[in-house]
Design a protein around this motif. Structure first.
Motif, short mmCIF file in Angstrom:
data_model
loop_
_atom_site.label_atom_id
_atom_site.label_comp_id
_atom_site.label_asym_id
_atom_site.label_seq_id
_atom_site.Cartn_x
_atom_site.Cartn_y
_atom_site.Cartn_z
N ALA B 6 -6.97 -5.45 36.03
CA ALA B 6 -6.71 -6.29 34.88
C ALA B 6 -6.46 -5.45 33.64
O ALA B 6 -7.24 -4.55 33.31
CB ALA B 6 -7.87 -7.24 34.65
N LEU B 7 -5.38 -5.73 32.95
CA LEU B 7 -5.08 -5.09 31.68
C LEU B 7 -5.64 -6.01 30.59
O LEU B 7 -5.35 -7.20 30.60
CB LEU B 7 -3.57 -4.93 31.49
N LYS B 8 -6.43 -5.47 29.69
CA LYS B 8 -7.03 -6.30 28.65
C LYS B 8 -6.45 -5.95 27.29
O LYS B 8 -6.54 -4.80 26.85
CB LYS B 8 -8.55 -6.10 28.64
N GLN B 9 -5.85 -6.95 26.64
CA GLN B 9 -5.21 -6.73 25.34
C GLN B 9 -5.65 -7.76 24.33
O GLN B 9 -5.87 -8.92 24.66
CB GLN B 9 -3.69 -6.90 25.44
N ILE B 10 -5.72 -7.31 23.08
CA ILE B 10 -5.88 -8.25 21.97
C ILE B 10 -4.65 -8.01 21.10
O ILE B 10 -4.31 -6.87 20.81
CB ILE B 10 -7.14 -7.96 21.15
N ILE B 11 -3.97 -9.10 20.69
CA ILE B 11 -2.88 -8.94 19.75
C ILE B 11 -3.23 -9.74 18.50
O ILE B 11 -3.37 -10.96 18.55
CB ILE B 11 -1.52 -9.42 20.31
N LEU B 12 -3.36 -9.02 17.41
CA LEU B 12 -3.67 -9.66 16.13
C LEU B 12 -2.36 -10.01 15.44
O LEU B 12 -1.49 -9.16 15.29
CB LEU B 12 -4.49 -8.68 15.28
N VAL B 13 -2.22 -11.28 15.03
CA VAL B 13 -1.02 -11.70 14.30
C VAL B 13 -1.48 -12.15 12.92
O VAL B 13 -2.17 -13.16 12.80
CB VAL B 13 -0.29 -12.85 15.03
N THR B 14 -1.12 -11.40 11.89
CA THR B 14 -1.61 -11.71 10.56
C THR B 14 -0.58 -11.46 9.47
O THR B 14 0.35 -10.68 9.69
CB THR B 14 -2.88 -10.88 10.26
N ASP B 15 -0.73 -12.10 8.32
CA ASP B 15 0.22 -11.88 7.23
C ASP B 15 -0.46 -11.26 6.02
O ASP B 15 0.11 -11.18 4.93
CB ASP B 15 0.93 -13.18 6.84
N GLY B 16 -1.70 -10.80 6.20
CA GLY B 16 -2.38 -10.22 5.05
C GLY B 16 -3.58 -9.41 5.51
O GLY B 16 -3.87 -9.30 6.68
N GLU B 51 0.57 -3.19 0.52
CA GLU B 51 0.15 -1.87 1.01
C GLU B 51 -1.19 -1.95 1.74
O GLU B 51 -1.38 -1.35 2.79
CB GLU B 51 0.04 -0.91 -0.20
N LEU B 52 -2.13 -2.75 1.20
CA LEU B 52 -3.45 -2.91 1.82
C LEU B 52 -3.32 -3.49 3.22
O LEU B 52 -3.93 -3.01 4.18
CB LEU B 52 -4.33 -3.84 0.98
N GLY B 53 -2.50 -4.55 3.30
CA GLY B 53 -2.31 -5.22 4.59
C GLY B 53 -1.73 -4.26 5.61
O GLY B 53 -2.16 -4.18 6.75
N ARG B 54 -0.71 -3.52 5.17
CA ARG B 54 -0.02 -2.58 6.05
C ARG B 54 -0.98 -1.49 6.56
O ARG B 54 -1.03 -1.19 7.73
CB ARG B 54 1.11 -1.93 5.26
N LYS B 55 -1.75 -0.95 5.62
CA LYS B 55 -2.68 0.12 5.99
C LYS B 55 -3.73 -0.39 6.97
O LYS B 55 -4.11 0.31 7.90
CB LYS B 55 -3.38 0.66 4.73
N GLU B 56 -4.17 -1.63 6.73
CA GLU B 56 -5.21 -2.18 7.60
C GLU B 56 -4.69 -2.39 9.01
O GLU B 56 -5.37 -2.09 9.99
CB GLU B 56 -5.74 -3.49 7.02
N ILE B 57 -3.47 -2.92 9.12
CA ILE B 57 -2.86 -3.14 10.43
C ILE B 57 -2.77 -1.83 11.21
O ILE B 57 -3.12 -1.75 12.39
CB ILE B 57 -1.48 -3.81 10.26
N TRP B 68 1.20 -1.01 16.89
CA TRP B 68 1.31 -1.90 15.73
C TRP B 68 2.75 -1.99 15.26
O TRP B 68 3.56 -1.11 15.53
CB TRP B 68 0.41 -1.45 14.59
N ASP B 69 3.05 -3.06 14.55
CA ASP B 69 4.39 -3.23 14.00
C ASP B 69 4.33 -4.27 12.88
O ASP B 69 3.38 -5.06 12.79
CB ASP B 69 5.38 -3.67 15.10
N ILE B 70 5.36 -4.25 12.04
CA ILE B 70 5.48 -5.24 10.98
C ILE B 70 6.87 -5.84 11.10
O ILE B 70 7.87 -5.11 11.06
CB ILE B 70 5.26 -4.58 9.60
N VAL B 71 6.91 -7.14 11.28
CA VAL B 71 8.20 -7.78 11.57
C VAL B 71 8.40 -9.04 10.75
O VAL B 71 7.47 -9.61 10.20
CB VAL B 71 8.31 -8.15 13.07
#
Lengths: 311, 239
Positions: B6-16, B51-57, B68-71
């Motif tokens: 089993a491959l275990k992944q978490i994908i966080l989807v956030t805008d801030g 910038e804060l959001g980006r750095k945190e991601i 990680w990515d920003i789209v």
């Protein structure tokens, strides 16, 4: 992916870890999610190449081997359907490790840029593009790969001599595996027309959608609803000259063709038919020259092979 | 080598960036130590992530040993699939690197010459493809997500379609943060392979409040812990 971002300034040198060959960056050609492509100069004769850089080495590795496999086919070579690939290597950029691919630099506008310029393609041009694209897909399927990410942006087209070139073959999957990279517009699952499992039909749907866009002249937004695909069929031009082509496109989108060869056959028949030939008068496409060229090559090849065989 | 894992992944989807609860970066590190990869996707929609959001991601993905990515919100469907795919590849490479050391005496895949590397990479892809994938989506439901929520919902259903197409198959669980008036994060759907079940869960979502990213990650860890299937057995991967 954002962690793939690389920023190489013109003048910087890329030196391969394994080959020790050096390339000098001239300019950035393009940047995508998987990496970047630079125009570079290198080799003994300081020639121009396209250098594709990425941290995703499995993508680059796949592309390298596939391009090598495809260039075995004479027609792929003579028609220049895929770029030549020369080298696969790695380099250390101080803090990050990258892989890169050295390829032939191919210039020209892609079909998306051309569509913007022209707003619409004539039937004969679409058939011609379809025939060349089908040939490439046939060979890809023969190697048991599914192209997967077929789209206008990945096809360079030269209107002058009718040459078509596929760029970006990194997103391919093996038959039976899930599609690794896709664009919703060409993806049958996004239209509710099947799974995202890689089978030949997946490519046939994408191929037909591509021809659809060239014919209709614009891109659409896919919807998963049951009838969302049928709802867009009426967008096809209703003029008589588009009739036979529309029929092929619709059949392809409904995934009624067994394989690429059969859709290719219908396109070829259309190309050769009196109606197809007549539309040459209304079309400015000079594609026949390229098609005739490869027929000539095939005949010459056959002739020389026979000579060798009998000598 | 035919063993499925089993491959275990978490994908966080956030805008801030997070503004409530414990540090998401620390929880991501914890997740990674438990064999769960944490990936992060920042969403843009006619605006800036900051910038804060980006750095945190970036920090969350690095601590979680993920991607990680920003789209743009419009690209979410393809990006979710790509991130899941790339994350799987990265996990496989890391696992194999350990085996490679024993078998070939090399530190990692990149120490094999490029031309010979192909076979190993191909095999990795095949093993990854045949593995069962368990993915938890952490969906930001803070106020600012209002304009992006519909697109996000559609993309998540779409990811399930992608996972179903894999030879090994897969399932998705959904955690919304904030979870509601009384919870920082809520499990809206347990692991499921059913598209309609996921759609129903997604349709119940509402936007409100701040961004408790840390608690959402914590909730995801509990979800994985309560899962009965076995984690990846490294010893079972033979090169």
């Amino acid at each position: 992916m954002a962690d793939n971002l690389i920023n190489l300034l013109p003048g910087s040198i890329i030196r391969g870890r394994w080959s020790k060959k050096a390339y000098q960056v001239e300019s950035l050609l393009g940047q995508g999610g998987c990496g970047a492509v630079y125009l570079v100069r290198g080799g003994e004769k300081q020639e121009i190449y396209a250098l594709k850089i990425s941290r995703e080495q499995s993508l680059l590795n796949k592309e390298y081997h596939l391009l090598k496999e495809l260039s075995i086919y004479p027609r792929i070579r003579t028609l220049g359907l895929v770029p030549q690939v020369y080298q696969l290597d790695d380099f250390w950029n101080g803090e990050k490790y990258y892989s890169y691919l050295v390829m032939e630099y191919v210039q020209g506008l892609n079909l998306q840029q051309l569509l913007k310029k022209k707003t619409q393609f004539k039937p004969r041009e679409v058939v011609g593009i379809g025939l060349l694209l089908a040939l490439a897909l046939e060979r890809i399927h023969q190697r048991e790969y599914i192209y997967g990410d077929l789209k206008l942006e990945n096809l360079l087209y030269n209107e002058e001599n009718g040459q078509l070139r596929m760029i970006d073959l990194g997103g391919m999957s093996r038959v039976g595996e899930s599609i690794k990279a896709f664009t919703p517009l060409y993806d049958r699952a996004s239209w509710g027309q099947g799974s995202r499992k890689g089978d030949y039909q997946y490519d046939i749907f994408a191929f037909s959608m591509l021809l659809f866009i060239l014919t209709v002249g614009k891109k659409l937004k896919p919807e998963r609803g049951k009838d969302s695909l049928r709802k867009v069929f009426p967008l096809l031009p209703q003029d008589k000259e588009y009739g036979p082509l529309n029929k092929i496109i619709i059949q392809g989108l409904e995934q009624e063709y067994q394989n690429i060869a059969s859709i290719s056959q219908d396109l070829w028949y259309l190309w050769q038919s009196p109606q197809g030939k007549n539309s040459v008068l209304t079309s400015t496409s000079r594609l026949p020259k390229v098609v005739n060229a490869f027929l000539l090559f095939s005949l010459l090849f056959l002739f020389f092979s026979c000579c060798l065989f009998f000598s | 080598m035919e063993k499925t894992a089993a491959l275990k992944q978490i994908i966080l989807v956030t805008d801030g960036h997070s503004n409530r609860g414990e540090s998401p970066v620390e929880v991501a590190r914890e997740a990674s130590s438990q064999g769960i990869t944490v990936n992060a996707l920042g969403l843009l929609h006619q605006g800036e992530l900051g910038e804060l959001g980006r750095k945190e991601i970036e920090a969350i993905a690095q601590a979680g040993e993920g991607v990680w990515d920003i789209v743009q919100a419009e690209e979410l469907a393809q990006s979710l699939q790509m991130i899941s795919q790339q994350s799987s590849v990265q996990t496989m490479e890391k696992l194999v690197n350990k085996q490679l050391k024993k078998v070939l005496g090399v530190e990692s895949i990149v120490d094999i010459p490029p031309e010979k590397r192909g076979k190993v990479l191909q095999m990795l892809e095949e093993i990854g493809e045949k593995s069962y994938l368990r993915c938890v989506i952490l969906l930001d439901c803070s106020g600012s997500m209002a304009s992006k929520l519909e697109l996000a919902k559609d993309s998540i259903v779409d990811l399930l379609l992608s996972l179903q197409a894999r030879a090994g198959g897969g399932e998705i669980a959904l955690i919304a943060f904030p979870g509601g008036r009384d919870s920082l994060a809520k499990v809206v759907s347990d692991f499921t392979q059913q598209v309609d079940a996921l759609e129903t869960a997604l349709n119940s979502l509402k936007v409100r409040g701040g961004t408790p990213t840390g608690p959402a990650l914590r909730e995801a860890l509990s979800l994985f812990q309560s899962c009965l299937k076995t984690p990846i057995q490294e010893e079972s991967l033979v090169v």
